[in-house]
Each structure stands twice: as C-alpha cells, then as structure tokens.
Design a protein around this motif. Structure first.
Motif, short mmCIF file in Angstrom:
data_model
loop_
_atom_site.label_atom_id
_atom_site.label_comp_id
_atom_site.label_asym_id
_atom_site.label_seq_id
_atom_site.Cartn_x
_atom_site.Cartn_y
_atom_site.Cartn_z
N LEU A 32 0.85 -1.19 0.00
CA LEU A 32 0.00 0.00 0.00
C LEU A 32 0.88 1.24 0.00
CD1 LEU A 32 -2.66 -1.03 2.70
CD2 LEU A 32 -2.83 -1.22 0.20
N PRO A 33 0.85 2.04 -1.07
CA PRO A 33 1.65 3.26 -1.06
C PRO A 33 1.08 4.31 -0.11
CG PRO A 33 0.30 3.14 -3.04
CD PRO A 33 0.12 1.83 -2.32
N ALA A 34 1.91 5.22 0.31
CA ALA A 34 1.43 6.35 1.12
C ALA A 34 0.37 7.10 0.33
CB ALA A 34 2.58 7.27 1.48
N GLY A 35 -0.68 7.55 1.02
CA GLY A 35 -1.78 8.24 0.36
C GLY A 35 -2.97 7.35 0.07
N ALA A 87 -3.99 9.66 8.70
CA ALA A 87 -3.99 11.13 8.65
C ALA A 87 -4.96 11.74 9.65
CB ALA A 87 -4.35 11.59 7.24
N THR A 88 -6.02 11.00 10.01
CA THR A 88 -7.03 11.53 10.92
C THR A 88 -6.55 11.63 12.36
OG1 THR A 88 -7.94 9.29 10.95
CG2 THR A 88 -9.09 10.92 9.60
N VAL A 89 -5.35 11.12 12.64
CA VAL A 89 -4.78 11.30 13.98
C VAL A 89 -4.59 12.79 14.27
CG1 VAL A 89 -2.69 10.94 15.37
CG2 VAL A 89 -3.68 9.05 14.07
N PRO A 193 3.67 13.72 -0.41
CA PRO A 193 2.95 14.98 -0.10
C PRO A 193 2.04 14.84 1.12
CG PRO A 193 1.90 13.88 -1.95
CD PRO A 193 3.14 13.08 -1.63
N ARG A 194 2.62 14.47 2.23
CA ARG A 194 1.82 14.18 3.42
C ARG A 194 1.12 15.43 3.95
NH1 ARG A 194 5.73 10.14 7.00
NH2 ARG A 194 6.46 8.83 5.26
N CYS A 195 1.78 16.58 3.84
CA CYS A 195 1.17 17.80 4.39
C CYS A 195 -0.07 18.20 3.60
CB CYS A 195 2.20 18.92 4.42
SG CYS A 195 3.51 18.60 5.63
N GLU A 196 -0.10 17.91 2.31
CA GLU A 196 -1.31 18.15 1.53
C GLU A 196 -2.45 17.26 2.02
OE1 GLU A 196 -0.60 17.79 -2.64
OE2 GLU A 196 1.24 19.00 -2.57
N TRP A 197 -2.13 16.02 2.33
CA TRP A 197 -3.16 15.10 2.85
C TRP A 197 -3.63 15.54 4.23
CZ3 TRP A 197 0.72 10.65 1.59
CH2 TRP A 197 0.80 10.49 0.21
#
Length: 460
Positions: A32-35, A87-89, A193-197
C-alpha cells in the motif's frame, strides 16, 4: 483489561523472537503506497509473535475505524497497520504543523527509502527502548535491538546494522516502547505529499481571512458583526472554517448566522437568532452537497414547523414539530428507498395508524396506536427504545430512563434507536425533551450544536 494483558505479554516475550503467534493484528493485504484510502479489501489479518505486538497496532475488532482513512506511510504486504499512520490522527492545524515543519526542515537532507537487503532467517531490528514522543531526535540509548524472524520483517524496518544512519534523525510520530522503528517515520525519508493530505483532513483555508461571501454580511440595528474561525485556537476540523453572526452589546446572539466549509466548498450552516434563541428556518449542509442534510424550523429555540433530514441526498425523515414535539404525519424511509414508514404523532407520542409501505404504494403491515400504546403484540418482534418517563430538554440518558417497545421485525426504519443500540446513547443529553412513551430517534440525540464564537471582537 485487554491493554494490560497485551503489555504483560510484551514483557514476558521481550527476548524471544519465536514466541507464540497468538496475536492477531490488522495488516496490509498487499503493498500500500502512502496516500492510499484504506478499504476492507486492502486490509487483512495476521498473527504475529508477542514480541512484535504493541498497543500502537490496529486490532481486528477496530478495523472499521480505519476504513476510508488516508494512509500517511507506505506499507509492505503483510506489514502491521498502526494508528499513527492515519492522517485523521491530526485533527487541527496545531497538531499537524509541527509534523510538516519537521518534514520541511529536512528538505535538503532527503533520502530515499533503502533497498531491502537479503535477510538471514532471524535478524535484529531496532525498536524503541522506551516511549518516544513525536519530534524526538534519536540517540543510541533510545533504541534497542530485537531478534525477529525474517518472514515478519518489512523492508521499511530499520535493522540493527543501520543504527548509525538513523541516530540524529527526527521522529515524525511517537513510538511506544517496543515499537519497531520504520524509515517512513523519520523526517529525512518522508518525501510524499503528506502535508497536503493532512491539510485535506484537518486544515482550514480561512485561518487568516474569511471567504469573499462573508464580506457583505449585514446585521440588524443595535447589533454588531462577529466573524472568524469558530472556537479560535480551539478550532478542529469538525467545525466550519469561518462563521459570521450578529450579537448585541451584551453578547446575546440576535440576527442572521452563516458558516462556511473549511475547504471552501460553500455554506454549511445558515439560520437566524432572536434574543439568543434559534428562530425561523435553519439549514445545514454536508460540504459540497446541494441538498441540506437538515432543514429545520424553530420558535424560541424549540423545533416548531417542518423538519427534513437527509443522508447523502437520501431522505431519512420528514415531518413537523409543534412546541418541540413531533406532531402529525411523518415519512421515515427504510434507508434503501424500497419502503417507508408513514407514521402519525400526537404531542410526541405514536398515535393513530402507522403503515409500512412498499415503493409501489402497497401496505406491508400496519399498526394502531393510541397515545403511545400499541394495540397489538407480535411474536416475531424487535424492540426500540422509548422514554420511561417524561424527559426534560437536556436530560442525560441513563438506563432507568429508557424502556422498550416491541415492533414487528419488518417495521424497522433506521431512524429509531434499537434496543441493541441503546448503550450508545447513554450519558448523552436529550435535545428537546420527550414525553413518557415517546420513541427515541437518533435525531433526538444528534441535534445541531451552537457554533462556538471566534476569537476576534465584534466589528460595529
């Protein structure tokens, strides 16, 4: 008790890579890729040695809480899923900004994830020697080796022989004692692009300036305009991004209110106050949806007039209130658009003939009530929760305040709180009050809340 037992197992098995594989956890069913937006089919269940299991991992009984959540870190097939990877953390800008600041600070020192080396049957991996908070800069004494069978080891896990490459690196997430260290948890390796998520999940487009539509917001004479981010510094992603309303000099809300979605997808709430209480028509939208999820009418803060509830555009319930109590005819679909309940109420109580109708208009079953009393019992029945006595607005529900009413099995629109769901409403307040014998519905519990005031002072 489950948590204590898990920690006990960790202590007993800390030095054994071959401990009993009796600990089931949720794992990636494939790479599973990030995102990735997690779905049931992207997840599986796997039993791990006790030495590898910590309370950071998602257990099978909790899998429903991670479905439809975005994954911040990549996972190999069979690798355990951890709560910190959701991400919902992060539910507010104050929570995710440090994460993004650390990623940005590491920008010039970014490294690619290392290639997975060939492994022996048992390999030492690095784990947290103690609980480590997010933002920690790693030192040798914070890490401890753990021998693990290679069949459980992921290419994202840091091996003991890589100690020198991770010392001095900053952790983006917290680690529990015993958690295996992963490269995606380190700021220098996090290139997605974690900050976008994170902004998509918990950001606010109106932190500094409201939407253009708010600029023309007008208030009646004798009141001032209050606008800004609702809740101020306590804002979370569960609130609109911007609110404008009117209030008198003493702080009493009086006049219109409008609130806008945090990501710029239009209005999410609109209504009027009179002397601090809701009055007239109010509407609530899910962001980006054309039809309101709630259309309500109030007089002096109590429901009075037409009410409509929807879910994803589909009708949930439609009827009228009179002085805070359901009155007259109500339509309550079954949630599949194949049938609906046509019910009648008098002063909040079931009264008259209730009909369970097919979409073609044929009657499946009808029930006769008289002031809350059902005139017939049924052998095959399911129970809904009803008020055991009159409940004033704001009454906190307790078991003694509820009893059950048995209805035919097919008489089961989802708006009613079933007997098996009653524990989920305990210790929650009734919104508008209920007479004894009134059926409890989810809309009696999930009434709209008043938006908190923003930090700025009124503009007059």
């Amino acid at each position: 008790m489950r948590l204590s037992f898990t920690l006990l197992l960790l202590c007993l098995a800390a030095h054994s890579a071959h401990a009993g594989e009796d600990n089931a956890v949720v794992v990636a069913a494939r790479a599973l890729p990030a995102g990735t937006m997690l779905q049931y089919e992207s997840l599986s269940e796997r039993r791990l040695p006790s030495s590898l299991v910590t309370k950071s991992m998602v257990l099978p009984k909790d899998v429903a809480f991670v479905v439809d959540q975005r994954l911040l870190e990549p996972l190999e097939s069979g690798e355990p899923l951890q709560w910190s990877q959701m991400a919902t953390v992060y539910n507010s800008p104050t929570q995710y900004r440090p994460y993004c600041d650390w990623m940005k600070a590491a920008g010039k020192r970014k490294r690619a994830y290392p290639s997975a080396p060939a492994l022996a049957d048992v390999v030492p991996v690095l784990t947290a020697a103690r609980a480590l908070p997010e933002g920690t800069v790693l030192t040798r004494d914070m890490l401890a080796p753990l021998r693990a069978r290679s069949s459980f080891v992921s290419g994202y896990w840091v091996l003991e022989n890589a100690m020198g490459t991770v010392v001095g690196q900053r952790l983006l997430t917290s680690l529990e004692q015993g958690d295996v260290l992963r490269y995606p948890q380190l700021a220098t390796y996090a290139s997605e692009p974690r900050c976008e998520w994170l902004f998509e999940v918990a950001g606010n487009a109106y932190e500094e300036k409201g939407p253009p539509q708010a600029e023309g917001f007008a208030c009646p004479a004798g009141t001032g305009r209050v606008q800004g981010v609702p809740g101020g510094a306590k804002w979370t992603h569960l609130l609109p991004g911007w609110v404008s309303f009117c209030q008198k000099p003493d702080g009493t809300r009086h006049g219109p209110l409008k609130a806008w979605d945090r990501l710029g997808r239009g209005l999410v709430e609109e209504g009027q106050y009179e002397e601090g209480k809701r009055t007239g028509a109010w509407k609530h939208w899910e962001a980006g949806q054309a039809l309101p999820i709630v259309e309500a009418s109030y007089v002096k803060g109590r429901p009075h007039g037409r009410w409509v509830l929807r879910n994803a555009g589909a009708l949930v319930a439609e009827g009228r209130y009179q002085d805070g109590l359901r009155e007259g005819a109500w339509r309550i679909p079954d949630g599949t658009e194949s049938a609906e309940l046509q019910a009648t109420f008098t002063a909040g109580l079931p009264d008259g003939t209730w009909r369970w109708m097919n979409a073609d208009g044929s009657v499946v079953r009808q029930l006769d009530f008289e002031k809350g009393q059902l005139k017939k019992t049924f052998r095959k029945a399911r129970a809904i929760a009803i008020a055991a006595r009159e409940l004033a607005p704001g009454t906190v529900l307790q078991p003694a305040l509820l009893k059950k009413l048995s209805l035919p099995e097919e008489f089961w629109p989802p708006v009613f709180v079933g007997e098996d769901s009653a524990p989920f409403v305990l210790n929650r307040p009734v919104a508008y009050g209920m007479p004894a014998g009134a059926p409890l519905t989810w809309m009696d519990i999930e009434a709209p809340h008043e938006l908190p005031a923003p930090a700025p002072s009124p503009q007059r």
